[in-house]
Motif scaffolding. Structure first.
Motif, PDB file in Angstrom:
ATOM      1  N   HIS A 251      25.458  -8.337  33.101  1.00  0.00           N
ATOM      2  CA  HIS A 251      25.651  -9.150  34.278  1.00  0.00           C
ATOM      3  C   HIS A 251      27.237  -9.300  34.812  1.00  0.00           C
ATOM      4  CE1 HIS A 251      21.619 -11.422  33.331  1.00  0.00           C
ATOM      5  NE2 HIS A 251      21.460 -10.346  34.086  1.00  0.00           N
TER       6      HIS A 251
ATOM      7  N   VAL B 100      27.922  -6.226  36.717  1.00  0.00           N
ATOM      8  CA  VAL B 100      27.450  -6.313  37.973  1.00  0.00           C
ATOM      9  C   VAL B 100      28.505  -7.297  38.926  1.00  0.00           C
ATOM     10  CG1 VAL B 100      25.368  -7.094  39.565  1.00  0.00           C
ATOM     11  CG2 VAL B 100      25.033  -5.845  37.337  1.00  0.00           C
TER      12      VAL B 100
ATOM     13  N   ILE C 111      19.823  -1.229  26.379  1.00  0.00           N
ATOM     14  CA  ILE C 111      20.550  -2.161  27.466  1.00  0.00           C
ATOM     15  C   ILE C 111      22.172  -1.416  27.377  1.00  0.00           C
ATOM     16  CG2 ILE C 111      21.402  -4.051  28.414  1.00  0.00           C
ATOM     17  CD1 ILE C 111      18.881  -5.518  27.479  1.00  0.00           C
TER      18      ILE C 111
ATOM     19  N   THR D 109      15.984 -17.339  38.078  1.00  0.00           N
ATOM     20  CA  THR D 109      15.099 -16.272  37.280  1.00  0.00           C
ATOM     21  C   THR D 109      14.511 -16.817  36.343  1.00  0.00           C
ATOM     22  OG1 THR D 109      16.701 -14.711  38.299  1.00  0.00           O
ATOM     23  CG2 THR D 109      15.486 -14.094  36.348  1.00  0.00           C
TER      24      THR D 109
ATOM     25  N   GLU E 180      18.259 -11.801  43.834  1.00  0.00           N
ATOM     26  CA  GLU E 180      17.714 -10.745  42.668  1.00  0.00           C
ATOM     27  C   GLU E 180      17.396  -9.503  43.182  1.00  0.00           C
ATOM     28  OE1 GLU E 180      15.509 -12.561  39.568  1.00  0.00           O
ATOM     29  OE2 GLU E 180      15.448 -10.744  38.744  1.00  0.00           O
TER      30      GLU E 180
ATOM     31  N   TYR F 149      14.312  -6.632  26.666  1.00  0.00           N
ATOM     32  CA  TYR F 149      14.908  -7.837  26.665  1.00  0.00           C
ATOM     33  C   TYR F 149      13.518  -8.656  26.158  1.00  0.00           C
ATOM     34  CZ  TYR F 149      16.660 -12.284  28.025  1.00  0.00           C
ATOM     35  OH  TYR F 149      17.275 -13.669  28.056  1.00  0.00           O
TER      36      TYR F 149
ATOM     37  N   LYS G  45      14.243  -1.372  30.276  1.00  0.00           N
ATOM     38  CA  LYS G  45      15.352  -2.121  29.689  1.00  0.00           C
ATOM     39  C   LYS G  45      14.955  -3.583  29.654  1.00  0.00           C
ATOM     40  CE  LYS G  45      19.202   0.950  30.867  1.00  0.00           C
ATOM     41  NZ  LYS G  45      20.289   0.930  31.972  1.00  0.00           N
TER      42      LYS G  45
ATOM     43  N   ARG H 265      15.274   1.056  34.186  1.00  0.00           N
ATOM     44  CA  ARG H 265      15.542  -0.435  34.172  1.00  0.00           C
ATOM     45  C   ARG H 265      14.378  -1.207  33.908  1.00  0.00           C
ATOM     46  NH1 ARG H 265      16.095  -5.183  36.723  1.00  0.00           N
ATOM     47  NH2 ARG H 265      18.028  -6.020  36.199  1.00  0.00           N
TER      48      ARG H 265
ATOM     49  N   ASN I 105      20.305  -7.537  44.599  1.00  0.00           N
ATOM     50  CA  ASN I 105      21.026  -7.085  43.510  1.00  0.00           C
ATOM     51  C   ASN I 105      20.790  -6.133  42.501  1.00  0.00           C
ATOM     52  OD1 ASN I 105      22.934  -9.284  44.292  1.00  0.00           O
ATOM     53  ND2 ASN I 105      22.565 -10.550  42.577  1.00  0.00           N
TER      54      ASN I 105
ATOM     55  N   ASP J 246      21.496 -18.804  40.109  1.00  0.00           N
ATOM     56  CA  ASP J 246      20.735 -17.490  40.059  1.00  0.00           C
ATOM     57  C   ASP J 246      20.047 -17.325  38.818  1.00  0.00           C
ATOM     58  OD1 ASP J 246      21.521 -16.944  42.856  1.00  0.00           O
ATOM     59  OD2 ASP J 246      23.397 -16.022  42.140  1.00  0.00           O
ATOM     60  N   ILE J 247      20.674 -17.329  37.614  1.00  0.00           N
ATOM     61  CA  ILE J 247      20.139 -17.197  36.383  1.00  0.00           C
ATOM     62  C   ILE J 247      18.959 -18.323  36.120  1.00  0.00           C
ATOM     63  CG2 ILE J 247      20.464 -17.228  33.871  1.00  0.00           C
ATOM     64  CD1 ILE J 247      23.159 -15.753  34.498  1.00  0.00           C
TER      65      ILE J 247
ATOM     66  N   SER K   4      22.423  -2.048  42.721  1.00  0.00           N
ATOM     67  CA  SER K   4      23.103  -1.988  41.618  1.00  0.00           C
ATOM     68  C   SER K   4      22.784  -0.409  40.784  1.00  0.00           C
ATOM     69  CB  SER K   4      22.903  -3.049  40.491  1.00  0.00           C
ATOM     70  OG  SER K   4      21.665  -3.050  40.058  1.00  0.00           O
ATOM     71  N   GLU K   5      23.622  -0.205  39.844  1.00  0.00           N
ATOM     72  CA  GLU K   5      23.102   1.230  39.596  1.00  0.00           C
ATOM     73  C   GLU K   5      21.929   1.570  39.163  1.00  0.00           C
ATOM     74  OE1 GLU K   5      25.437   2.378  35.633  1.00  0.00           O
ATOM     75  OE2 GLU K   5      26.552   3.521  37.141  1.00  0.00           O
ATOM     76  N   GLY K   6      21.351   0.457  38.433  1.00  0.00           N
ATOM     77  CA  GLY K   6      19.704   0.530  37.862  1.00  0.00           C
ATOM     78  C   GLY K   6      18.805   0.619  38.957  1.00  0.00           C
TER      79      GLY K   6
ATOM     80  N   ILE L 158      24.961 -13.301  40.750  1.00  0.00           N
ATOM     81  CA  ILE L 158      24.420 -13.692  39.454  1.00  0.00           C
ATOM     82  C   ILE L 158      25.305 -14.882  39.050  1.00  0.00           C
ATOM     83  CG2 ILE L 158      23.540 -13.178  37.190  1.00  0.00           C
ATOM     84  CD1 ILE L 158      23.870 -10.029  37.774  1.00  0.00           C
TER      85      ILE L 158
ATOM     86  N   THR M 279      22.902  -8.170  27.573  1.00  0.00           N
ATOM     87  CA  THR M 279      22.577  -8.369  29.060  1.00  0.00           C
ATOM     88  C   THR M 279      23.853  -9.251  29.643  1.00  0.00           C
ATOM     89  OG1 THR M 279      20.535  -8.439  28.222  1.00  0.00           O
ATOM     90  CG2 THR M 279      20.731  -9.606  30.393  1.00  0.00           C
TER      91      THR M 279
END
Ligand code: HEM
Length: 401
Positions: A192, A195, A392, A223, A142, A165, A161, A158, A145, A219-220, A149-151, A215, A188
């Motif tokens: 993902h 991503v 988001i 989290t 995580e 959620y 955002k 980020r 990633n 992985d989810i 990633s962009e964020g 992801i 979301t």
């Protein structure tokens, strides 16, 4: 489609020179007998992504359609909203299928979860914020990633955002037509999927990753355990009164949330006992420091320190150590502040006992702790409700540079 995904993993895995390809070295052994599907099979969720969503989002990215989708999504907020105009036809067809609660969702339980969230709100702000938020930086995949990633380059927005959620999930009408959570979950899920398409094109991510496609369902789940399972365990360990009905409702809310993020029913734990077992198996052994995670944690503490919570940054570091363990604190190189720690060790349990009516004595340090937790709550709520509300949006690239 699963075969296609597997082929893609093998190809990418070979290209990346990954020995274990997509999964950690141990094979998955959690039986889905403990899942809401109740089927006794063992499928590896580290090799399952989101076949319903990934090819669609990949094609939208390839065709340059995502920025138009993000614009159209601006007016799509409430669960009861019609789908916005101007979306590509294939996205409309997809959303018509997934933009709804699963058949097994139980509105009575979801309403009970909303009540529970309200009653627990101050603890939830503290635990999701300083517990789960910081824990995410020692979940290696995580952390990497998010960083690449962009964020990852704009952590303030980020974090806002992510607050969106959490706020939408915890709102009293989260799952009602006036609430936002089903829509937010769909955005979301699409994020993902983007991503998954974008990160494998990032050279710096490729240089550090141990999985070819990010992801996965596994992985989810990890989290989720760093959020729901962790928070549930912490509340219990603090001696907070929770009825069986409330605990079940809190789990149910997360089961629905996982479904909306595209996790298969045969991976979603049916009970807290099964969740705990899955967490001990899948989350705990994987926690580890990474340079990316240390960097992100540092940024997150910096953002929290921007708000006047009436406590020092040393206190914040020690509070995170207190709720996560000194081992994790050491991994993240959080400087020690033993005076704050001594205060927390005594004042926090006393604060909880008093608030829960377990002790009639107003403890020393109550007002300081109260200001701290209320300040954290405001930090969270301001991002969720004020003009700062940060919708988001689906990324179209990776971390620049
Ligand atoms: C984006 C929530 C699991 C990596 C997001 C967003 C939310 C979110 C709300 C959109 C906000 C944003 O763009 O930052 C969740 C929840 C999860 C989960 C509730 C599980 C219960 C994961 C996992 C990973 C991950 C397991 C990676 C291993 C990312 C990344 C982004 C993202 C890289 C995009 C950041 C960007 O470039 O803007 N997630 N996530 N998420 N998530 Fe997750």
């Amino acid at each position: 489609m699963e075969n296609l995904s597997r082929r893609r993993v093998l190809t990418l895995g070979t290209a990346l020179g990954l020995a274990g390809v997509a999964a950690p070295s141990t094979a998955w052994a959690w039986s889905s007998a403990g899942s809401i599907a109740r089927t006794d099979t063992v499928t590896d969720p580290w090799l399952v992504w989101d076949d319903a969503t990934d090819p669609l989002v990949a094609s939208l990215l390839e065709n340059g359609q995502i920025s138009g989708v993000n614009t159209a999504f601006e007016s799509w907020v409430d669960n009861g909203d019609a789908l916005p105009a101007g979306l590509p036809a294939n996205l409309v067809t997809y959303l018509q299928q997934v933009n709804r609660l699963p058949s097994w969702a139980d509105q009575t339980k979801l309403a009970a979860a909303a009540q529970f969230n309200k009653r627990m709100s101050l603890y939830l702000f503290v635990l999701y914020g300083l517990g789960s938020g910081i824990m995410s930086t020692v979940i290696p995949r995580e952390a990497r990633n998010v960083y690449y990633s962009e964020g990852g380059a704009v952590m303030k927005s980020r974090a806002a955002k992510t607050f969106t959620y959490g706020y939408d999930l915890s709102a009293p009408d989260a799952f009602q037509p006036t609430g936002h959570f089903v829509v937010t979950s769909n955005k979301t899920r699409l994020t993902h999927a983007a991503v998954r398409h974008l990160l494998p094109q990032s050279a710096p991510w490729q240089a550090v990753t141990d999985n070819a496609i990010p992801i996965s369902n596994g992985d989810i789940l990890i989290t989720f355990h760093s959020l729901g399972t962790y928070v549930h365990g912490k509340l219990a360990s603090w001696g907070i009164r929770m009825s069986a009905r409330e605990q079940d409702a809190f789990l149910h809310q997360w089961q629905v949330a996982l479904h909306l993020l595209g996790v298969r029913d045969d991976f979603i734990p049916a009970t807290w006992a099964a969740a705990k077992q899955q967490s001990q198996y899948a989350l705990t052994p994987l926690l580890a420091p990474t340079p990316e995670g240390i960097n992100l944690a540092n940024i997150l503490f910096g953002l929290t320190s921007e708000i006047d919570l009436g406590v020092t940054r040393g206190f914040l570091h020690e509070f995170a150590r207190y709720v996560l363990s000194d081992r994790i604190g050491d991994w993240l190189r959080l400087p020690r502040d033993l005076v704050s720690r001594a205060l927390i060790e005594i004042a926090w349990p006393a604060y909880v006992r008093f608030r829960e009516g377990l002790s009639p004595i107003l403890p020393d340090g109550f007002s300081m702790m109260d200001r701290f937790v209320r300040g954290l709550a405001m930090l969270f709520l301001n991002n969720g409700t004020s003009p700062d509300y940060t919708p988001i949006t689906i990324p179209t690239g990776n971390r620049p540079g």
